[in-house]
Scaffold this motif. Structure first.
Motif, PDB file in Angstrom:
ATOM      1  N   ILE A 245     -18.599  -7.833  47.893  1.00  0.00           N
ATOM      2  CA  ILE A 245     -19.200  -6.988  48.939  1.00  0.00           C
ATOM      3  C   ILE A 245     -20.484  -7.600  49.496  1.00  0.00           C
ATOM      4  O   ILE A 245     -21.216  -6.954  50.243  1.00  0.00           O
ATOM      5  CB  ILE A 245     -19.481  -5.567  48.413  1.00  0.00           C
ATOM      6  CG1 ILE A 245     -20.437  -5.603  47.212  1.00  0.00           C
ATOM      7  CG2 ILE A 245     -18.174  -4.868  48.035  1.00  0.00           C
ATOM      8  CD1 ILE A 245     -20.880  -4.216  46.737  1.00  0.00           C
ATOM      9  N   ALA A 246     -20.764  -8.838  49.135  1.00  0.00           N
ATOM     10  CA  ALA A 246     -21.978  -9.493  49.629  1.00  0.00           C
ATOM     11  C   ALA A 246     -21.896  -9.715  51.138  1.00  0.00           C
ATOM     12  O   ALA A 246     -20.817  -9.893  51.706  1.00  0.00           O
ATOM     13  CB  ALA A 246     -22.172 -10.828  48.913  1.00  0.00           C
ATOM     14  N   ASP A 247     -23.039  -9.729  51.760  1.00  0.00           N
ATOM     15  CA  ASP A 247     -23.100 -10.016  53.200  1.00  0.00           C
ATOM     16  C   ASP A 247     -22.833 -11.502  53.454  1.00  0.00           C
ATOM     17  O   ASP A 247     -22.209 -11.862  54.459  1.00  0.00           O
ATOM     18  CB  ASP A 247     -24.479  -9.638  53.754  1.00  0.00           C
ATOM     19  CG  ASP A 247     -24.802  -8.162  53.567  1.00  0.00           C
ATOM     20  OD1 ASP A 247     -23.898  -7.327  53.770  1.00  0.00           O
ATOM     21  OD2 ASP A 247     -25.947  -7.850  53.193  1.00  0.00           O
ATOM     22  N   GLU A 248     -23.314 -12.346  52.543  1.00  0.00           N
ATOM     23  CA  GLU A 248     -23.100 -13.790  52.639  1.00  0.00           C
ATOM     24  C   GLU A 248     -23.034 -14.360  51.228  1.00  0.00           C
ATOM     25  O   GLU A 248     -23.673 -13.842  50.309  1.00  0.00           O
ATOM     26  CB  GLU A 248     -24.245 -14.483  53.392  1.00  0.00           C
ATOM     27  CG  GLU A 248     -24.545 -13.933  54.775  1.00  0.00           C
ATOM     28  CD  GLU A 248     -25.792 -14.549  55.394  1.00  0.00           C
ATOM     29  OE1 GLU A 248     -25.958 -15.789  55.299  1.00  0.00           O
ATOM     30  OE2 GLU A 248     -26.608 -13.793  55.959  1.00  0.00           O
ATOM     31  N   VAL A 249     -22.279 -15.427  51.076  1.00  0.00           N
ATOM     32  CA  VAL A 249     -22.242 -16.175  49.821  1.00  0.00           C
ATOM     33  C   VAL A 249     -22.212 -17.657  50.175  1.00  0.00           C
ATOM     34  O   VAL A 249     -21.486 -18.062  51.090  1.00  0.00           O
ATOM     35  CB  VAL A 249     -20.999 -15.824  48.965  1.00  0.00           C
ATOM     36  CG1 VAL A 249     -20.983 -16.663  47.681  1.00  0.00           C
ATOM     37  CG2 VAL A 249     -20.959 -14.334  48.636  1.00  0.00           C
ATOM     38  N   PHE A 250     -23.002 -18.453  49.468  1.00  0.00           N
ATOM     39  CA  PHE A 250     -22.903 -19.895  49.667  1.00  0.00           C
ATOM     40  C   PHE A 250     -23.156 -20.624  48.363  1.00  0.00           C
ATOM     41  O   PHE A 250     -23.752 -20.088  47.420  1.00  0.00           O
ATOM     42  CB  PHE A 250     -23.832 -20.396  50.771  1.00  0.00           C
ATOM     43  CG  PHE A 250     -25.309 -20.273  50.509  1.00  0.00           C
ATOM     44  CD1 PHE A 250     -25.997 -21.260  49.804  1.00  0.00           C
ATOM     45  CD2 PHE A 250     -26.046 -19.187  50.997  1.00  0.00           C
ATOM     46  CE1 PHE A 250     -27.366 -21.170  49.577  1.00  0.00           C
ATOM     47  CE2 PHE A 250     -27.412 -19.085  50.766  1.00  0.00           C
ATOM     48  CZ  PHE A 250     -28.077 -20.074  50.056  1.00  0.00           C
ATOM     49  N   LEU A 251     -22.671 -21.865  48.295  1.00  0.00           N
ATOM     50  CA  LEU A 251     -22.869 -22.742  47.159  1.00  0.00           C
ATOM     51  C   LEU A 251     -23.871 -23.821  47.537  1.00  0.00           C
ATOM     52  O   LEU A 251     -23.991 -24.187  48.709  1.00  0.00           O
ATOM     53  CB  LEU A 251     -21.546 -23.390  46.737  1.00  0.00           C
ATOM     54  CG  LEU A 251     -20.363 -22.454  46.470  1.00  0.00           C
ATOM     55  CD1 LEU A 251     -19.129 -23.260  46.061  1.00  0.00           C
ATOM     56  CD2 LEU A 251     -20.706 -21.409  45.421  1.00  0.00           C
ATOM     57  N   SER A 252     -24.576 -24.345  46.553  1.00  0.00           N
ATOM     58  CA  SER A 252     -25.547 -25.401  46.832  1.00  0.00           C
ATOM     59  C   SER A 252     -25.479 -26.482  45.767  1.00  0.00           C
ATOM     60  O   SER A 252     -25.206 -26.220  44.601  1.00  0.00           O
ATOM     61  CB  SER A 252     -26.970 -24.824  46.878  1.00  0.00           C
ATOM     62  OG  SER A 252     -27.429 -24.488  45.574  1.00  0.00           O
TER      63      SER A 252
END
Length: 304
Positions: A245-252
């Motif tokens: 339900i996150a607004d955004e997800v990213f990997l780094s």
């Protein structure tokens, strides 16, 4: 096929990459008694006679610290000088990746760290995007991240990456691009070689060091940049359900840079990623030495 840089550093000298070979009896090959680093380099678009390395000092310090877990003392400044010389000898003309490795080079058969030879090597390869910059799909892995009480997770120890390999193959063979690992407490930990961030209600959230994550250098950079940009930052445990339900997800990560996630399991995430996009744009400018506020993060190697 990988395009390896022509010169490697091996057994205290620079030689042709194709001649840098180890014995089949090498201890590190059998027992995972090695630690590695990884950093990106790019030709300076503003000066073709310069190579730019991102946060070279931090990478060298982390590898020096990782070596201590192997009963091996190698100073960070020695690692740094070898890497600089390595770049000068190879003179890469495209974006590339550097892999320094400390390892048990002896041929002993017993699983130990004492009374066995250690060594240090460096090689590199050309590298563009590690993952799709437009966004990737992820699954929750059935494999769990190790615990620091049974494995030195503050180091980049090669043996730890069997879990990453299992999770990555499981993900790809089941139709996804990448895997997200949980820790032993059932909280979100990291991906197979990357840290993870989510955005909820305008806050940038990521698991803290107490969640058995790798101390990522790109992760640290993003947290610093976000705070400087006025984005609220929270380091805390993250539940699996929050991912959906996150607004955004990213990997780094060094290889992945900032890679947005567009789907987790069957849950589609919004294509609108304002915070991810802002951070990605800022980090790119910094790495390319186009942001005067972070010039100390960029090590410039002259090729003349």
């Amino acid at each position: 096929m990988h395009n390896f840089l022509p010169i490697a550093y091996f057994e205290n000298q620079f030689i042709e990459f194709e001649n840098a070979k180890i014995s089949v009896a090498t201890h590190a090959l059998h027992y995972g008694t090695a630690a590695f680093g990884g950093l990106r380099g790019i030709p300076d678009s503003q000066n073709p006679n310069q190579i730019l390395l991102f946060r070279l000092d931090r990478h060298c310090k982390r590898l020096s610290q990782s070596a201590k877990f192997l009963n091996y003392e190698i100073p960070a400044d020695k690692i740094q000088q070898i890497i600089v010389d390595f770049v000068k000898k190879n003179r890469p003309t495209v974006s590339f990746y550097i892999r320094p490795l400390v390892y048990s080079s002896g041929l002993g058969i017993a699983p130990r760290l004492h009374n066995i030879e250690k060594d240090f090597l460096v090689y590199g390869l050309e590298m563009g995007d590690y993952l799709s910059p437009g966004g990737i799909s992820c699954r929750i892995s059935s494999w769990y991240r190790q615990e620091d009480r049974s494995f030195p997770l503050r180091g980049k120890i090669t043996a730890a990456y069997i879990t990453s390999a299992l999770a990555k193959t499981e993900a790809v063979e089941s139709g996804f691009d990448e895997a997200i690992l949980m820790n032993s407490q059932g909280k979100v930990c990291e991906a197979t070689g990357m840290n993870i961030f989510i955005v909820r209600n305008g806050q940038l959230i990521t698991p803290g060091y107490d969640q058995d994550i790798l101390e990522g250098i790109t992760r640290d950079s993003i947290l610093t940049i976000a705070r400087d940009m006025g984005i609220p930052v929270v380091e805390r445990p993250v539940d699996k359900s929050e991912l959906f339900i996150a607004d955004e997800v990213f990997l780094s990560g060094t290889a992945a840079k900032i890679t947005p996630v567009k789907r987790i399991e069957r849950f589609e995430l919004s294509p609108e990623r304002p915070i991810t996009d802002r951070l990605k744009e800022k980090l790119t400018a910094i790495v390319e030495n186009k942001d005067p506020d972070y010039k100390e993060w960029v090590y410039i190697i002259p090729l003349d």
